[in-house]
Design a protein around this motif. Structure first.
Motif, short mmCIF file in Angstrom:
data_model
loop_
_atom_site.label_atom_id
_atom_site.label_comp_id
_atom_site.label_asym_id
_atom_site.label_seq_id
_atom_site.Cartn_x
_atom_site.Cartn_y
_atom_site.Cartn_z
N ASN A 1 -12.49 6.89 5.77
CA ASN A 1 -12.76 8.22 5.24
C ASN A 1 -12.69 8.10 3.72
O ASN A 1 -12.29 7.05 3.20
CB ASN A 1 -11.79 9.26 5.80
N PRO A 2 -13.09 9.11 2.96
CA PRO A 2 -13.12 8.95 1.50
C PRO A 2 -11.80 8.54 0.87
O PRO A 2 -11.78 7.76 -0.08
CB PRO A 2 -13.57 10.34 1.03
N VAL A 3 -10.67 9.05 1.39
CA VAL A 3 -9.38 8.70 0.80
C VAL A 3 -9.00 7.27 1.13
O VAL A 3 -8.58 6.50 0.25
CB VAL A 3 -8.29 9.68 1.27
N SER A 4 -9.15 6.87 2.40
CA SER A 4 -8.76 5.51 2.77
C SER A 4 -9.66 4.46 2.12
O SER A 4 -9.20 3.38 1.74
CB SER A 4 -8.75 5.34 4.29
N MET A 5 -10.96 4.77 1.95
CA MET A 5 -11.85 3.81 1.29
C MET A 5 -11.50 3.68 -0.18
O MET A 5 -11.50 2.56 -0.73
CB MET A 5 -13.32 4.22 1.46
N LYS A 6 -11.19 4.78 -0.82
CA LYS A 6 -10.76 4.74 -2.22
C LYS A 6 -9.53 3.86 -2.36
O LYS A 6 -9.45 3.00 -3.25
CB LYS A 6 -10.46 6.15 -2.71
N MET A 7 -8.55 4.03 -1.49
CA MET A 7 -7.32 3.24 -1.55
C MET A 7 -7.61 1.76 -1.32
O MET A 7 -7.05 0.89 -2.00
CB MET A 7 -6.31 3.75 -0.52
N SER A 8 -8.48 1.47 -0.38
CA SER A 8 -8.82 0.07 -0.09
C SER A 8 -9.49 -0.59 -1.29
O SER A 8 -9.21 -1.75 -1.62
CB SER A 8 -9.73 -0.01 1.14
N LEU A 9 -10.39 0.15 -1.94
CA LEU A 9 -11.08 -0.40 -3.12
C LEU A 9 -10.10 -0.62 -4.27
O LEU A 9 -10.17 -1.65 -4.96
CB LEU A 9 -12.20 0.54 -3.55
N ARG B 1 -13.63 -14.16 -7.19
CA ARG B 1 -14.24 -12.84 -7.12
C ARG B 1 -13.57 -11.91 -6.09
O ARG B 1 -13.04 -12.37 -5.08
CB ARG B 1 -15.72 -12.98 -6.76
N ARG B 2 -13.66 -10.63 -6.37
CA ARG B 2 -13.26 -9.59 -5.42
C ARG B 2 -14.54 -8.93 -4.93
O ARG B 2 -15.27 -8.32 -5.71
CB ARG B 2 -12.33 -8.57 -6.10
N ILE B 3 -14.82 -9.06 -3.65
CA ILE B 3 -16.10 -8.65 -3.06
C ILE B 3 -15.86 -7.56 -2.02
O ILE B 3 -15.00 -7.71 -1.14
CB ILE B 3 -16.81 -9.85 -2.41
N ALA B 4 -16.62 -6.46 -2.12
CA ALA B 4 -16.48 -5.35 -1.18
C ALA B 4 -17.72 -5.21 -0.32
O ALA B 4 -18.84 -5.11 -0.85
CB ALA B 4 -16.21 -4.06 -1.93
N GLY C 1 0.82 -1.21 0.00
CA GLY C 1 0.00 0.00 0.00
C GLY C 1 0.85 1.26 0.00
O GLY C 1 1.75 1.41 0.84
N ALA C 2 0.55 2.18 -0.94
CA ALA C 2 1.32 3.42 -1.06
C ALA C 2 1.23 4.26 0.20
O ALA C 2 2.21 4.90 0.62
CB ALA C 2 0.81 4.22 -2.26
N ASP D 1 -9.49 -7.24 6.57
CA ASP D 1 -10.16 -6.54 7.66
C ASP D 1 -9.66 -5.10 7.74
O ASP D 1 -8.62 -4.82 8.32
CB ASP D 1 -9.90 -7.26 8.98
N ASP D 2 -10.42 -4.19 7.15
CA ASP D 2 -10.12 -2.76 7.22
C ASP D 2 -11.30 -2.05 7.88
O ASP D 2 -11.71 -0.97 7.47
CB ASP D 2 -9.88 -2.21 5.81
N SER D 3 -11.82 -2.70 8.93
CA SER D 3 -13.09 -2.28 9.51
C SER D 3 -12.96 -1.26 10.63
O SER D 3 -13.97 -0.79 11.15
CB SER D 3 -13.83 -3.51 10.05
#
Length: 453
Positions: free
Chosen positions: A337-345, A356-359, A281-282, A331-333
């Motif tokens: 926030n918008p930036v961290s969720m974008k990175m996780s996705l 499959r990749r499931i979110a 992760g960057a 587990d990123d539970s």
């Protein structure tokens, strides 16, 4: 020779200018459920008043739990009203102020170097990493969990032994004006702003005010202290002693994925250091750069840290990977926030997985008027993601939940979901703390997978 008590009777007498305190204490507690024998139990009212984002009139009052704390072994209590008690009571005008007073005394009685850490995302992880790296080199005291608010910071300070060499403290905020007084209490030798992201933005007028709030951690720096900031914030930070991290900064880390994590090349002080960490992760590569900057600012040789870097782990709920029944659960539970969720996705979408990749995405809280747009924006970062489930009112107006939307995690049929999973699937669980983490959702998910046979 170290003190037998965390706080001797004499120290408590001096801290509160009370001559009738007759015994020392081994610890400090504000929760009767976790009070240990020998603790001082501080009976907080639960309502901090207008100083910290306004009070909660329905908050529980610690004075109502004194009997439970004494039963658990508390050897003394701190109170601001008359109570019937079988152990000595330290009487103060306000117990929150009393806790701050004890934290201030703790800072003044120690010769430890102290680092204060703030940021919108990743500060608990970085504090944890610093503790892991520095503990073999010094007697290190650190905040526990996420004790970073108006009672967590003074509590963490009050728990610091006088003989500590180092103190590591998180400093957080939900509202304008909170970080500066906490930083003045901590009086850091090094203050780090890890990042500024739109977390808790709903309580601020916009990113400029939030940025100003994060940078106010510099207000408590000691005269010879150093402010550590990302390169992008250097022009906004007004401090005579500053160190930067990131591309073009004093410390720069480049990462290359390996089979077991990331190989890092870190440039610091004209030297290049190579090491490997067991995660990707960057944003985490950037956090390692910040870690090395803090080490240098504290006066440690970064080369000494290399052997410990490879042992770093992620605290629970911060992107940990579990292999259960042939299924990868991310587990990123813990928070979002918008930036961290974008990175996780984006990380999920780029994973090499046979199926499959499931979110499973939980709403992001405290975004204010920007909430609806921020949640809808997540639909633009689903490249490579095969299935999406959303949870919480924040996602109600979003249109990309291909497999379904649920107002709460307890509405989700976990058994049916797990029955559909196949070996080779990858499942991301990401959301604000109250959505999944508070309900042990990942533990229930992995347990259901494990028991399905």
């Amino acid at each position: 020779m170290s003190n037998r008590f965390l706080w001797s009777a004499t120290e408590l007498q001096n801290a509160f200018d009370q001559d009738d305190i007759s015994a020392g204490v081994n610890g400090i507690s504000i929760d009767s459920r976790t009070t240990a024998p020998g603790d001082l139990f501080v009976a907080l009212s639960g309502n901090p008043g207008s100083r910290f984002g306004g009070g909660n009139e329905k908050a529980r009052d610690g004075h109502d739990f004194i009997a439970m704390a004494v039963k658990a072994g508390a050897s003394a209590v701190m109170v601001h009203r008359d109570v019937i008690c079988t152990v000595p009571a330290i009487r103060v005008d306000n117990t929150l102020d009393g806790l701050w007073q004890l934290g201030n005394f703790a800072r003044n009685r120690t010769a430890a170097k102290v680092a204060g850490i703030t940021g919108s995302s990743g500060k608990t992880t970085l504090r944890y990493w610093l503790q892991r790296v520095l503990s073999p080199m010094a007697d290190c005291h650190a905040s526990e969990g996420s004790l970073n608010n108006h009672w967590g910071v003074p509590l963490s300070l009050a728990r610091m032994p006088a003989e500590s060499d180092l103190g590591l403290f998180e400093i957080g905020t939900n509202h304008p004006g909170e970080i500066a007084p906490l930083s003045r209490l901590v009086e850091p030798n090094v203050a780090l702003v890890l990042n500024v992201l739109p977390a808790h933005i709903g309580n601020f007028s916009g990113m400029p005010e939030l940025t100003e709030e994060k940078l106010s951690i510099s207000h408590g720096l000691r005269n010879d202290g150093t402010l550590v900031v990302p390169v992008a914030l250097a022009g906004l930070a007004n401090h005579p002693r500053m160190m930067t991290f990131g591309k073009g900064g004093d410390v720069y880390a480049k990462g290359k994925a390996s089979g077991t994590g990331t190989v890092l090349n870190i440039t610091i002080g004209g030297a290049d250091i190579e090491c490997e960490v067991p995660f990707t992760g960057a944003e985490r590569v950037e956090s390692v750069a910040a870690l090395f900057a803090v080490l240098a600012a504290l006066g440690f040789d970064p080369e000494q840290a290399v052997e410990h870097i490879s042992t770093l782990e992620l605290p629970k709920g911060r992107g940990n990977l579990f292999q259960v029944g042939g299924i990868t659960v991310i587990d990123d539970s813990y928070n979002a926030n918008p930036v961290s969720m974008k990175m996780s996705l984006e990380h999920l979408g780029s994973m090499k997985t046979p199926k499959r990749r499931i979110a499973l995405l939980g709403e992001m809280l405290e975004l204010g008027p920007a909430s609806e747009a921020a949640h809808q924006e997540m639909g633009r970062h689903l490249k490579g993601v095969d299935e999406v489930y959303t949870f919480g009112p924040g996602f109600s107006a979003s249109s990309f939940a291909r497999q379904g939307h649920f107002l709460a995690a307890n509405e989700f049929d976990l058994e049916s979901f797990v029955a559909r999973l196949e070996p080779g699937d990858s499942v991301l669980v990401k959301g604000s703390n109250k959505v999944f983490w508070k309900h042990s959702f990942v533990e229930r998910l992995t347990g259901t997978i494990d028991h399905r046979g």
